[in-house]
Design an enzyme around this catalytic site. Structure first.
Site, PDB file in Angstrom:
ATOM      1  N   ALA A 129      41.417  59.998  61.751  1.00  0.00           N
ATOM      2  CA  ALA A 129      40.112  60.599  62.057  1.00  0.00           C
ATOM      3  C   ALA A 129      38.930  59.909  61.381  1.00  0.00           C
ATOM      4  O   ALA A 129      37.789  60.271  61.635  1.00  0.00           O
ATOM      5  CB  ALA A 129      40.122  62.070  61.633  1.00  0.00           C
ATOM      6  N   TYR A 161      47.006  40.058  74.553  1.00  0.00           N
ATOM      7  CA  TYR A 161      47.144  41.496  74.312  1.00  0.00           C
ATOM      8  C   TYR A 161      48.213  42.133  75.200  1.00  0.00           C
ATOM      9  O   TYR A 161      49.309  42.427  74.758  1.00  0.00           O
ATOM     10  CB  TYR A 161      45.784  42.212  74.466  1.00  0.00           C
ATOM     11  CG  TYR A 161      45.811  43.592  73.860  1.00  0.00           C
ATOM     12  CD1 TYR A 161      45.226  43.835  72.617  1.00  0.00           C
ATOM     13  CD2 TYR A 161      46.473  44.648  74.485  1.00  0.00           C
ATOM     14  CE1 TYR A 161      45.298  45.092  72.030  1.00  0.00           C
ATOM     15  CE2 TYR A 161      46.556  45.897  73.908  1.00  0.00           C
ATOM     16  CZ  TYR A 161      45.961  46.120  72.687  1.00  0.00           C
ATOM     17  OH  TYR A 161      46.051  47.359  72.114  1.00  0.00           O
TER      18      TYR A 161
END
Ligand code: NAI
Ligand code: NA
Length: 400
Positions: free
Chosen positions: A49, A237
Protein backbone atom coordinates in the site's frame (compact mmCIF):
# COMPACT_ATOMS: atom_id res chain seq x y z
CA UNK A 1 19.02 19.22 8.20
CA UNK A 2 18.45 19.98 4.50
CA UNK A 3 17.41 16.81 2.66
CA UNK A 4 18.74 16.45 -0.88
CA UNK A 5 18.16 13.74 -3.49
CA UNK A 6 20.70 10.89 -3.62
CA UNK A 7 20.38 8.58 -6.62
CA UNK A 8 22.41 5.44 -7.26
CA UNK A 9 21.71 3.97 -10.70
CA UNK A 10 17.91 3.62 -10.63
CA UNK A 11 17.56 3.60 -6.84
CA UNK A 12 16.85 6.64 -4.67
CA UNK A 13 18.80 6.63 -1.42
CA UNK A 14 16.97 9.54 0.16
CA UNK A 15 13.41 10.77 0.39
CA UNK A 16 11.84 14.08 1.32
CA UNK A 17 9.04 13.75 3.91
CA UNK A 18 7.38 17.05 3.03
CA UNK A 19 7.43 16.13 -0.64
CA UNK A 20 5.86 12.76 0.12
CA UNK A 21 3.15 14.55 2.08
CA UNK A 22 2.55 16.89 -0.87
CA UNK A 23 2.41 13.96 -3.31
CA UNK A 24 -0.21 12.19 -1.16
CA UNK A 25 -2.24 15.40 -0.96
CA UNK A 26 -2.02 15.95 -4.72
CA UNK A 27 -3.41 12.46 -5.32
CA UNK A 28 -6.21 13.06 -2.82
CA UNK A 29 -7.12 16.33 -4.52
CA UNK A 30 -7.14 14.63 -7.90
CA UNK A 31 -9.59 11.88 -6.95
CA UNK A 32 -11.88 14.39 -5.24
CA UNK A 33 -12.05 16.40 -8.49
CA UNK A 34 -13.19 13.62 -10.84
CA UNK A 35 -16.12 11.19 -11.25
CA UNK A 36 -16.56 9.27 -7.99
CA UNK A 37 -16.49 5.52 -7.32
CA UNK A 38 -20.16 4.54 -6.86
CA UNK A 39 -21.18 1.43 -4.88
CA UNK A 40 -17.57 1.04 -3.75
CA UNK A 41 -16.17 -1.15 -0.97
CA UNK A 42 -16.13 0.04 2.65
CA UNK A 43 -13.46 -2.20 4.21
CA UNK A 44 -10.34 -2.78 2.17
CA UNK A 45 -7.02 -4.56 2.66
CA UNK A 46 -4.18 -3.36 0.43
CA UNK A 47 -1.05 -5.49 0.21
CA UNK A 48 1.75 -3.22 -1.03
CA UNK A 49 0.00 0.00 0.00
CA UNK A 50 2.91 2.39 0.42
CA UNK A 51 3.78 3.32 -3.17
CA UNK A 52 2.91 3.01 -6.84
CA UNK A 53 -0.38 1.35 -7.75
CA UNK A 54 -1.08 0.15 -4.20
CA UNK A 55 -0.87 3.63 -2.69
CA UNK A 56 -2.95 5.04 -5.56
CA UNK A 57 -5.55 2.31 -4.98
CA UNK A 58 -5.71 3.21 -1.31
CA UNK A 59 -6.11 6.92 -2.00
CA UNK A 60 -8.76 6.34 -4.69
CA UNK A 61 -10.77 4.00 -2.44
CA UNK A 62 -10.61 6.30 0.58
CA UNK A 63 -11.03 9.70 -1.07
CA UNK A 64 -12.42 8.99 -4.55
CA UNK A 65 -16.02 8.36 -3.55
CA UNK A 66 -16.11 5.03 -1.71
CA UNK A 67 -14.88 6.42 1.63
CA UNK A 68 -13.29 3.10 2.45
CA UNK A 69 -11.51 2.26 5.67
CA UNK A 70 -8.19 0.68 4.71
CA UNK A 71 -5.51 -1.55 6.14
CA UNK A 72 -2.25 -1.05 4.24
CA UNK A 73 0.54 -3.62 4.47
CA UNK A 74 4.02 -2.58 3.34
CA UNK A 75 7.71 -3.11 3.97
CA UNK A 76 9.25 0.27 4.72
CA UNK A 77 11.95 1.80 6.90
CA UNK A 78 11.69 4.78 9.22
CA UNK A 79 14.35 7.33 10.17
CA UNK A 80 17.52 6.09 11.91
CA UNK A 81 21.23 6.97 12.03
CA UNK A 82 21.56 5.74 8.44
CA UNK A 83 19.06 8.13 6.93
CA UNK A 84 15.63 9.71 6.92
CA UNK A 85 13.87 6.49 5.90
CA UNK A 86 11.99 5.48 2.77
CA UNK A 87 9.39 7.45 0.83
CA UNK A 88 6.85 4.70 1.48
CA UNK A 89 7.30 5.16 5.23
CA UNK A 90 6.18 8.78 4.93
CA UNK A 91 3.45 8.02 2.38
CA UNK A 92 1.92 5.67 4.97
CA UNK A 93 2.07 8.24 7.75
CA UNK A 94 0.66 11.13 5.75
CA UNK A 95 -2.03 8.95 4.20
CA UNK A 96 -3.16 7.84 7.67
CA UNK A 97 -3.20 11.43 8.93
CA UNK A 98 -5.36 12.57 5.99
CA UNK A 99 -7.66 9.54 6.36
CA UNK A 100 -8.17 10.22 10.06
CA UNK A 101 -8.93 13.88 9.37
CA UNK A 102 -11.68 12.61 7.06
CA UNK A 103 -13.02 10.24 9.73
CA UNK A 104 -11.65 7.12 8.05
CA UNK A 105 -9.43 4.31 9.32
CA UNK A 106 -5.99 4.19 7.66
CA UNK A 107 -4.27 1.40 9.57
CA UNK A 108 -0.65 0.80 8.56
CA UNK A 109 0.89 -2.61 9.09
CA UNK A 110 4.63 -2.42 8.50
CA UNK A 111 6.08 -5.87 8.02
CA UNK A 112 6.86 -8.68 5.67
CA UNK A 113 3.65 -9.58 3.81
CA UNK A 114 4.99 -13.11 3.33
CA UNK A 115 5.36 -13.85 7.04
CA UNK A 116 2.71 -15.70 9.09
CA UNK A 117 3.06 -13.03 11.83
CA UNK A 118 2.00 -10.23 9.48
CA UNK A 119 -0.95 -12.28 8.27
CA UNK A 120 -2.07 -12.94 11.84
CA UNK A 121 -1.67 -9.28 12.76
CA UNK A 122 -3.90 -8.30 9.83
CA UNK A 123 -6.54 -10.89 10.72
CA UNK A 124 -6.55 -9.82 14.37
CA UNK A 125 -7.00 -6.22 13.34
CA UNK A 126 -9.88 -7.08 10.98
CA UNK A 127 -11.59 -8.95 13.81
CA UNK A 128 -11.19 -6.31 16.49
CA UNK A 129 -11.27 -2.99 14.62
CA UNK A 130 -12.68 -3.62 11.17
CA UNK A 131 -16.12 -5.16 11.84
CA UNK A 132 -14.62 -8.58 11.09
CA UNK A 133 -15.04 -8.41 7.31
CA UNK A 134 -13.28 -7.23 4.14
CA UNK A 135 -15.09 -6.11 0.97
CA UNK A 136 -11.97 -5.92 -1.18
CA UNK A 137 -8.39 -7.22 -1.13
CA UNK A 138 -5.94 -5.38 -3.40
CA UNK A 139 -2.77 -7.32 -4.16
CA UNK A 140 -0.06 -4.85 -5.24
CA UNK A 141 3.20 -6.25 -3.89
CA UNK A 142 6.29 -5.80 -6.04
CA UNK A 143 9.47 -7.40 -4.79
CA UNK A 144 12.53 -9.31 -5.89
CA UNK A 145 12.47 -11.97 -3.18
CA UNK A 146 9.97 -14.25 -1.51
CA UNK A 147 10.66 -16.93 1.11
CA UNK A 148 9.52 -20.46 0.41
CA UNK A 149 6.81 -20.94 3.09
CA UNK A 150 7.91 -24.58 3.54
CA UNK A 151 11.67 -24.17 3.89
CA UNK A 152 12.22 -20.43 4.45
CA UNK A 153 14.72 -20.43 1.59
CA UNK A 154 14.55 -17.36 -0.65
CA UNK A 155 13.29 -17.40 -4.21
CA UNK A 156 14.85 -14.54 -6.20
CA UNK A 157 13.23 -13.15 -9.32
CA UNK A 158 15.29 -12.33 -12.40
CA UNK A 159 14.32 -9.85 -15.05
CA UNK A 160 15.47 -11.80 -18.07
CA UNK A 161 14.48 -12.83 -21.56
CA UNK A 162 13.31 -16.34 -22.38
CA UNK A 163 15.06 -17.88 -25.37
CA UNK A 164 17.40 -15.40 -27.06
CA UNK A 165 19.18 -12.65 -25.05
CA UNK A 166 17.94 -9.13 -25.87
CA UNK A 167 20.14 -6.06 -26.33
CA UNK A 168 18.63 -2.60 -26.09
CA UNK A 169 19.08 0.87 -24.66
CA UNK A 170 18.23 1.75 -21.09
CA UNK A 171 18.49 4.93 -19.01
CA UNK A 172 20.65 5.55 -15.99
CA UNK A 173 18.82 8.03 -13.76
CA UNK A 174 21.96 8.83 -11.81
CA UNK A 175 23.97 10.01 -14.81
CA UNK A 176 21.09 10.95 -17.16
CA UNK A 177 22.61 8.84 -19.90
CA UNK A 178 21.26 6.19 -22.21
CA UNK A 179 23.36 3.03 -22.29
CA UNK A 180 23.27 -0.16 -24.28
CA UNK A 181 22.53 -3.22 -22.21
CA UNK A 182 21.92 -6.89 -22.74
CA UNK A 183 19.30 -8.93 -20.94
CA UNK A 184 20.49 -12.47 -20.69
CA UNK A 185 18.37 -15.46 -21.41
CA UNK A 186 16.93 -16.98 -18.23
CA UNK A 187 17.74 -20.46 -17.02
CA UNK A 188 14.81 -22.74 -16.21
CA UNK A 189 15.21 -22.32 -12.43
CA UNK A 190 15.26 -18.53 -12.84
CA UNK A 191 11.97 -18.65 -14.74
CA UNK A 192 10.47 -20.77 -11.97
CA UNK A 193 11.80 -18.55 -9.18
CA UNK A 194 10.42 -15.39 -10.85
CA UNK A 195 7.04 -17.10 -11.11
CA UNK A 196 7.23 -17.93 -7.40
CA UNK A 197 8.04 -14.30 -6.49
CA UNK A 198 5.82 -12.34 -8.91
CA UNK A 199 3.21 -14.93 -9.89
CA UNK A 200 -0.07 -15.60 -8.13
CA UNK A 201 0.90 -18.12 -5.44
CA UNK A 202 1.22 -15.64 -2.60
CA UNK A 203 -1.95 -13.81 -3.65
CA UNK A 204 -3.81 -17.14 -3.49
CA UNK A 205 -2.35 -17.95 -0.09
CA UNK A 206 -3.50 -14.60 1.32
CA UNK A 207 -7.03 -15.16 0.01
CA UNK A 208 -7.06 -18.72 1.41
CA UNK A 209 -5.91 -17.60 4.84
CA UNK A 210 -8.39 -14.73 4.98
CA UNK A 211 -11.15 -17.02 3.81
CA UNK A 212 -10.29 -19.69 6.42
CA UNK A 213 -10.28 -16.97 9.08
CA UNK A 214 -13.80 -16.04 7.97
CA UNK A 215 -12.98 -12.39 7.38
CA UNK A 216 -14.15 -12.08 3.76
CA UNK A 217 -17.57 -10.46 3.48
CA UNK A 218 -20.34 -11.73 1.21
CA UNK A 219 -19.50 -10.39 -2.27
CA UNK A 220 -15.83 -9.77 -1.44
CA UNK A 221 -13.66 -8.94 -4.45
CA UNK A 222 -9.94 -9.18 -4.99
CA UNK A 223 -7.75 -7.59 -7.67
CA UNK A 224 -4.08 -7.85 -8.62
CA UNK A 225 -2.13 -5.84 -11.19
CA UNK A 226 -0.43 -6.91 -14.35
CA UNK A 227 1.35 -5.59 -17.40
CA UNK A 228 1.34 -6.84 -20.97
CA UNK A 229 2.49 -3.88 -23.06
CA UNK A 230 3.22 -3.34 -26.71
CA UNK A 231 4.68 -5.93 -29.10
CA UNK A 232 8.00 -4.05 -29.23
CA UNK A 233 8.48 -4.71 -25.50
CA UNK A 234 7.41 -8.39 -25.60
CA UNK A 235 11.00 -9.74 -25.66
CA UNK A 236 11.85 -7.87 -22.44
CA UNK A 237 8.54 -8.18 -20.61
CA UNK A 238 5.60 -10.19 -21.85
CA UNK A 239 7.67 -13.03 -23.29
CA UNK A 240 10.35 -12.80 -20.61
CA UNK A 241 10.46 -13.96 -17.01
CA UNK A 242 8.16 -11.21 -15.71
CA UNK A 243 5.56 -11.96 -18.36
CA UNK A 244 5.73 -15.64 -17.43
CA UNK A 245 5.06 -14.71 -13.80
CA UNK A 246 2.13 -12.55 -14.90
CA UNK A 247 0.65 -15.48 -16.84
CA UNK A 248 0.67 -17.37 -13.57
CA UNK A 249 -1.02 -14.42 -11.88
CA UNK A 250 -3.71 -14.38 -14.59
CA UNK A 251 -4.35 -18.10 -14.12
CA UNK A 252 -4.55 -17.59 -10.35
CA UNK A 253 -7.29 -14.99 -10.82
CA UNK A 254 -9.44 -17.67 -12.42
CA UNK A 255 -8.87 -20.14 -9.60
CA UNK A 256 -9.63 -17.49 -7.00
CA UNK A 257 -12.67 -16.33 -8.94
CA UNK A 258 -14.12 -19.84 -8.75
CA UNK A 259 -13.45 -20.02 -5.01
CA UNK A 260 -14.91 -16.60 -4.26
CA UNK A 261 -18.04 -17.40 -6.26
CA UNK A 262 -19.11 -19.41 -3.19
CA UNK A 263 -19.55 -16.14 -1.28
CA UNK A 264 -20.80 -14.16 -4.28
CA UNK A 265 -17.38 -12.57 -4.75
CA UNK A 266 -14.90 -12.36 -7.59
CA UNK A 267 -11.21 -12.15 -8.46
CA UNK A 268 -9.75 -10.09 -11.28
CA UNK A 269 -6.46 -9.04 -12.75
CA UNK A 270 -6.29 -5.49 -14.02
CA UNK A 271 -3.75 -4.91 -16.77
CA UNK A 272 -2.31 -1.45 -16.21
CA UNK A 273 -0.36 1.14 -18.14
CA UNK A 274 3.44 1.36 -18.08
CA UNK A 275 4.39 3.89 -15.41
CA UNK A 276 7.39 5.05 -13.46
CA UNK A 277 7.38 3.35 -10.07
CA UNK A 278 10.04 2.15 -7.66
CA UNK A 279 9.66 -1.28 -9.25
CA UNK A 280 9.40 -0.49 -12.98
CA UNK A 281 12.66 1.47 -13.29
CA UNK A 282 14.46 -1.84 -12.73
CA UNK A 283 13.22 -3.34 -15.99
CA UNK A 284 16.20 -3.19 -18.35
CA UNK A 285 15.70 -1.60 -21.77
CA UNK A 286 12.16 -0.55 -20.87
CA UNK A 287 12.80 3.15 -20.34
CA UNK A 288 13.02 4.24 -24.03
CA UNK A 289 9.53 2.81 -24.53
CA UNK A 290 8.21 4.76 -21.54
CA UNK A 291 9.87 7.98 -22.81
CA UNK A 292 8.17 7.58 -26.18
CA UNK A 293 4.85 6.52 -24.65
CA UNK A 294 4.70 9.46 -22.24
CA UNK A 295 5.52 11.90 -25.02
CA UNK A 296 2.80 10.57 -27.32
CA UNK A 297 0.12 10.17 -24.62
CA UNK A 298 0.77 13.64 -23.20
CA UNK A 299 0.56 15.19 -26.70
CA UNK A 300 -2.78 13.45 -27.18
CA UNK A 301 -4.09 14.43 -23.75
CA UNK A 302 -4.35 10.73 -22.82
CA UNK A 303 -1.57 10.46 -20.26
CA UNK A 304 -2.38 8.94 -16.87
CA UNK A 305 -0.35 8.35 -13.73
CA UNK A 306 -1.01 5.70 -11.07
CA UNK A 307 -3.77 7.70 -9.44
CA UNK A 308 -5.67 8.37 -12.69
CA UNK A 309 -5.41 4.69 -13.57
CA UNK A 310 -6.69 3.50 -10.21
CA UNK A 311 -9.58 5.96 -10.02
CA UNK A 312 -10.65 4.80 -13.50
CA UNK A 313 -10.28 1.15 -12.50
CA UNK A 314 -12.54 1.44 -9.46
CA UNK A 315 -15.07 3.92 -10.81
CA UNK A 316 -15.52 2.51 -14.34
CA UNK A 317 -14.56 -1.15 -14.10
CA UNK A 318 -14.59 -2.89 -10.73
CA UNK A 319 -17.41 -0.84 -9.17
CA UNK A 320 -20.02 1.61 -10.38
CA UNK A 321 -23.54 1.32 -11.63
CA UNK A 322 -22.99 -1.55 -14.09
CA UNK A 323 -23.47 -5.00 -12.58
CA UNK A 324 -20.82 -6.72 -14.65
CA UNK A 325 -17.11 -5.97 -14.73
CA UNK A 326 -15.98 -5.31 -18.33
CA UNK A 327 -13.21 -7.77 -19.27
CA UNK A 328 -11.49 -9.05 -22.44
CA UNK A 329 -11.56 -12.57 -23.87
CA UNK A 330 -9.01 -13.69 -21.23
CA UNK A 331 -11.20 -12.26 -18.44
CA UNK A 332 -8.70 -9.44 -17.85
CA UNK A 333 -9.65 -5.87 -16.99
CA UNK A 334 -7.86 -3.62 -19.50
CA UNK A 335 -6.99 -0.15 -18.26
CA UNK A 336 -4.00 -0.29 -20.59
CA UNK A 337 -6.55 0.34 -23.37
CA UNK A 338 -5.36 3.88 -24.11
CA UNK A 339 -1.69 2.85 -24.08
CA UNK A 340 -2.37 0.06 -26.55
CA UNK A 341 -4.66 1.94 -28.91
CA UNK A 342 -3.48 1.77 -32.53
CA UNK A 343 -2.82 5.46 -33.02
CA UNK A 344 -0.78 5.72 -29.80
CA UNK A 345 1.25 2.64 -30.67
CA UNK A 346 1.95 3.77 -34.24
CA UNK A 347 3.37 7.06 -33.03
CA UNK A 348 5.31 5.37 -30.22
CA UNK A 349 6.89 2.97 -32.71
CA UNK A 350 7.99 5.75 -35.04
CA UNK A 351 9.37 7.79 -32.12
CA UNK A 352 11.27 4.82 -30.77
CA UNK A 353 12.95 4.41 -34.15
CA UNK A 354 14.32 7.92 -33.85
CA UNK A 355 15.51 7.79 -30.23
CA UNK A 356 19.29 7.72 -29.75
CA UNK A 357 21.61 8.29 -26.80
CA UNK A 358 22.11 11.87 -28.03
CA UNK A 359 18.51 12.93 -28.48
CA UNK A 360 16.46 10.85 -26.00
CA UNK A 361 15.99 13.80 -23.65
CA UNK A 362 14.69 16.01 -26.47
CA UNK A 363 12.46 13.73 -28.49
CA UNK A 364 11.25 11.46 -25.70
CA UNK A 365 9.68 12.67 -22.45
CA UNK A 366 12.80 12.25 -20.34
CA UNK A 367 11.87 15.31 -18.33
CA UNK A 368 8.57 13.68 -17.34
CA UNK A 369 10.23 10.33 -16.64
CA UNK A 370 12.90 11.82 -14.40
CA UNK A 371 10.45 14.12 -12.69
CA UNK A 372 8.09 11.19 -11.91
CA UNK A 373 11.05 9.31 -10.45
CA UNK A 374 12.06 12.27 -8.30
CA UNK A 375 8.47 12.76 -7.15
CA UNK A 376 8.21 9.13 -6.05
CA UNK A 377 10.80 10.09 -3.49
CA UNK A 378 9.29 13.42 -2.53
CA UNK A 379 11.50 15.65 -4.67
CA UNK A 380 10.57 18.06 -7.48
CA UNK A 381 7.09 18.78 -6.12
CA UNK A 382 5.59 22.22 -6.48
CA UNK A 383 4.78 24.00 -3.24
CA UNK A 384 7.44 22.28 -1.12
CA UNK A 385 10.20 24.33 0.47
CA UNK A 386 13.25 22.14 -0.10
CA UNK A 387 15.49 24.61 1.73
CA UNK A 388 13.62 24.15 4.99
CA UNK A 389 15.51 22.68 7.89
CA UNK A 390 14.02 19.26 8.68
CA UNK A 391 14.33 18.15 12.30
CA UNK A 392 15.15 14.45 12.51
CA UNK A 393 13.72 14.22 16.06
CA UNK A 394 10.34 15.37 14.86
CA UNK A 395 10.48 12.82 12.03
CA UNK A 396 11.26 10.11 14.55
CA UNK A 397 8.18 11.03 16.54
CA UNK A 398 5.92 10.38 13.53
CA UNK A 399 4.40 6.93 14.04
CA UNK A 400 3.10 4.72 11.20
P1 NAI B 1 5.97 -0.36 -5.98
O1 NAI B 1 7.39 -0.76 -5.81
O2 NAI B 1 5.65 1.07 -6.14
O3 NAI B 1 5.12 -0.92 -4.73
C1 NAI B 1 5.40 -2.16 -4.15
C2 NAI B 1 4.77 -2.26 -2.78
O4 NAI B 1 5.04 -3.55 -2.25
C3 NAI B 1 5.33 -1.27 -1.75
O5 NAI B 1 4.25 -0.81 -0.95
C4 NAI B 1 6.27 -2.12 -0.91
O6 NAI B 1 6.45 -1.64 0.41
C5 NAI B 1 5.51 -3.43 -0.92
N1 NAI B 1 6.32 -4.60 -0.59
C6 NAI B 1 7.36 -5.12 -1.28
N2 NAI B 1 7.83 -6.22 -0.65
C7 NAI B 1 7.07 -6.39 0.47
C8 NAI B 1 7.04 -7.35 1.53
N3 NAI B 1 7.90 -8.37 1.57
N4 NAI B 1 6.12 -7.19 2.50
C9 NAI B 1 5.24 -6.16 2.49
N5 NAI B 1 5.22 -5.25 1.51
C10 NAI B 1 6.11 -5.36 0.52
O7 NAI B 1 5.42 -1.25 -7.21
P2 NAI B 1 4.28 -1.02 -8.32
O8 NAI B 1 4.93 -0.65 -9.60
O9 NAI B 1 3.16 -0.21 -7.81
O10 NAI B 1 3.81 -2.54 -8.54
C11 NAI B 1 2.62 -3.07 -8.01
C12 NAI B 1 2.05 -4.07 -9.01
O11 NAI B 1 1.67 -3.38 -10.19
C13 NAI B 1 3.03 -5.16 -9.44
O12 NAI B 1 2.34 -6.38 -9.57
C14 NAI B 1 3.48 -4.68 -10.80
O13 NAI B 1 3.94 -5.73 -11.63
C15 NAI B 1 2.19 -4.08 -11.31
N6 NAI B 1 2.32 -3.17 -12.46
C16 NAI B 1 3.24 -2.16 -12.51
C17 NAI B 1 3.35 -1.37 -13.65
C18 NAI B 1 4.34 -0.25 -13.72
O14 NAI B 1 4.57 0.26 -14.82
N7 NAI B 1 4.90 0.19 -12.63
C19 NAI B 1 2.48 -1.57 -14.82
C20 NAI B 1 1.51 -2.61 -14.64
C21 NAI B 1 1.45 -3.39 -13.51
NA1 NA C 1 2.10 -0.84 -5.00
Amino acid sequence: MIITPVIKGVVARSAHPLGCQQAVRNQINYVKSVAPIDNGPKKVLILGASSGFGLASRIALAFGGAQADTIGVSFERGPCEKGVGTAGWYNNIFFRQEAEKAGLIGKNVIGDAFSPQTRQQVIDYIRTEFDGKLDLVVYSLATGVRPDPETGEMWRSSIKAIGEPVTGPTINLETDTMEQMTIESALEHEIEATEKVMGGEDWASWIDILSEAGVLAEGCKTVAYSYIGAKSTYPIYHQGTLGRAKMHLHATSNTLNDKLAAIGGSAHVSVCKALVTKASVFIPAFSPYILALFKVMKDKGLHEGCIEQMQRLFSERLYGTEHTVPVDSQRLIRIDDWELSDDVQQEVASLMNQITHDNFAQIGDYHGYKSDFMQLNGFDLKGVDYQSDICIDSLQRLMP
